[in-house]
Design a protein around this motif. Sequence first.
Motif, mmCIF file in Angstrom:
data_model
loop_
_atom_site.group_PDB
_atom_site.id
_atom_site.type_symbol
_atom_site.label_atom_id
_atom_site.label_comp_id
_atom_site.label_asym_id
_atom_site.label_seq_id
_atom_site.Cartn_x
_atom_site.Cartn_y
_atom_site.Cartn_z
ATOM 1 N N PHE A 1 0.816 -1.207 0.000
ATOM 2 C CA PHE A 1 0.000 0.000 0.000
ATOM 3 C C PHE A 1 0.856 1.267 0.000
ATOM 4 O O PHE A 1 0.556 2.235 -0.679
ATOM 5 N N VAL A 2 1.922 1.242 0.806
ATOM 6 C CA VAL A 2 2.700 2.461 1.030
ATOM 7 C C VAL A 2 3.770 2.672 -0.039
ATOM 8 O O VAL A 2 3.986 3.792 -0.494
ATOM 9 N N GLY A 3 4.453 1.600 -0.448
ATOM 10 C CA GLY A 3 5.607 1.771 -1.323
ATOM 11 C C GLY A 3 5.367 1.575 -2.802
ATOM 12 O O GLY A 3 6.258 1.855 -3.614
ATOM 13 N N SER A 4 4.195 1.089 -3.192
ATOM 14 C CA SER A 4 3.969 0.785 -4.607
ATOM 15 C C SER A 4 3.957 2.038 -5.477
ATOM 16 O O SER A 4 4.303 1.984 -6.662
ATOM 17 N N GLY A 5 3.578 3.174 -4.912
ATOM 18 C CA GLY A 5 3.524 4.415 -5.689
ATOM 19 C C GLY A 5 4.882 4.799 -6.240
ATOM 20 O O GLY A 5 4.993 5.233 -7.403
ATOM 21 N N THR A 6 5.928 4.638 -5.441
ATOM 22 C CA THR A 6 7.280 4.966 -5.890
ATOM 23 C C THR A 6 7.702 4.068 -7.040
ATOM 24 O O THR A 6 8.309 4.527 -8.018
ATOM 25 N N GLY A 7 7.366 2.786 -6.949
ATOM 26 C CA GLY A 7 7.705 1.853 -8.015
ATOM 27 C C GLY A 7 6.987 2.166 -9.308
ATOM 28 O O GLY A 7 7.576 2.094 -10.392
ATOM 29 N N ASP B 1 0.786 10.400 -13.086
ATOM 30 C CA ASP B 1 -0.030 11.328 -12.301
ATOM 31 C C ASP B 1 0.639 11.532 -10.936
ATOM 32 O O ASP B 1 0.964 10.564 -10.243
ATOM 33 N N THR B 2 0.836 12.790 -10.547
ATOM 34 C CA THR B 2 1.557 13.085 -9.294
ATOM 35 C C THR B 2 0.829 12.575 -8.056
ATOM 36 O O THR B 2 1.449 12.379 -7.005
ATOM 37 N N SER B 3 -0.481 12.332 -8.170
ATOM 38 C CA SER B 3 -1.241 11.868 -7.000
ATOM 39 C C SER B 3 -0.794 10.481 -6.559
ATOM 40 O O SER B 3 -0.965 10.106 -5.391
ATOM 41 N N ILE B 4 -0.199 9.706 -7.467
ATOM 42 C CA ILE B 4 0.240 8.355 -7.133
ATOM 43 C C ILE B 4 1.321 8.390 -6.056
ATOM 44 O O ILE B 4 1.320 7.569 -5.118
ATOM 45 N N THR B 5 2.243 9.329 -6.172
ATOM 46 C CA THR B 5 3.294 9.441 -5.160
ATOM 47 C C THR B 5 2.885 10.361 -4.012
ATOM 48 O O THR B 5 3.306 10.156 -2.874
#
Length: 480
Positions: free
Chosen positions: A48-54, A281-285
């Motif tokens: 949940f927390v780290g997938s956005g960076t990937g 999309d910047t909202s992902i991170t």
Amino acid sequence: MTSQPTLETSGSDPAPKGPGIGTGLQAGLKNRHLTMIAIGGVIGAGLFVGSGTGIAATGPGILLSYALVGVLVVLVMRMLGEMSAANPTSGSFSAHADRALGRWAGFSIGWLYWFFWVVVLAVEATAGATILAGWIPAVPQWGWALIVMLILTATNLASVGSYGEFEFWFAGIKVVAIAAFIVVGGLAVFGVLPGVHTDRAGLGNLTEHGGFLPHGPGAILTGVLLVVFSFMGSEIPTLAAGESEDPQRAVTKATNSIIWRIAVFYLGSIAVVVCLVPWNDTSITDDGSYVAALDSLGIAHAGQLMNVVVLTSVLSCLNSGLYTASRMAFSLGERGDAPKAFARTTGRGVPRTAIIASVVFGFVAVFFNYEFPDSVFLFLVNSSGAVALFVWLVICFSQLRLRRIIQREAPERLVVRMWLYPYLTWATAALIVFVLGYMLTDTEHDGRETVLLSLAVAAGVLIVAVVKERLRGRREAVDA
């Protein structure tokens, strides 16, 4: 160790009989606990927390990164399942390494694994405190960290059944939440979700915005580095099985179900995310990948609902981290590789000293996180970062030798078998070494620093193990 180790070399009884499998632990985990621990254990807070960076670093191709790591985990778990089904023990891979490779191996990987999880305690306590402080700011963030640590310590000290019950509900919430997310998100992707209309969702997000691999094929390996550690926890069922009513059945079931668990929870949910929201999309991170995906649908309070799920996942990771660290400490104490007090249990079969020692280190790490976040705590996090890969590598080499031992002494215990042995085992080990080598070239995401610091800590532990083994040998020679 001799050149011909046996299944009976140190650790627990290789043929468990009854509660506690010959140790002070008790069979307090029910089948439903083990089932949910196995299902939910693969869903770490990192998903949940780290997938956005990937996703931001790799693009839609992050699916290939998750698939590659998923295959790696499936293969490693198959090896671990083979060894653990033949000899269920609270020490899991550390006890197997002890028998297969030598006391130095079991000592080293056991303490490194304990170190990893007590650092995770601090990371997850801080993450949970951040969410709770946002909801109830009257309580300071450090206060929330203290509260959640104390509550989960109390549940682990009560009985193994308390841990199992808490984890059953924590894992259940995670499983239901991800299943609902996949269903709702999937309907939105195909434009059939009632009451929701979005012009951004669709399969086109997989190839538009620069293509499936906007940063090139090399970004797949970058994605691997960013997501590999979110899979840590898949091995927990093999440790918990030692306190179940039927350890062999529990291990076999967990091993056989790992493929669909990774396919559904990781690949399925991440595929929904990258189809709902453009990868750039910047909202992902900024907001997190899952929160951004739900917010894009315009569902009221979706972001807050996902924060509840993230908090549950964090608490689950805390709960399991404390349990796992304490059981590894217990196993080390039982084998003479840690203070004997770690192997003592209460009347309920709880290794109280091992739990308290683990949580005390966790509290100290939390303190470092608040007082020295960019120095001491950063060192702790980076120096434990590559432990997952070290554990997997040791599992590979342990299985290579232990398979021959089991075949020679008790072939009937091979109820789970590694596919294409030994070729696939060697291929898996080579892939892990390749990932470690590639991390040494990564300076953008601290991969090199993580590997070097982790290797330094591992070397220190290994030196202690070798010195300890030599001193033991001298004592035995004098006694003889």
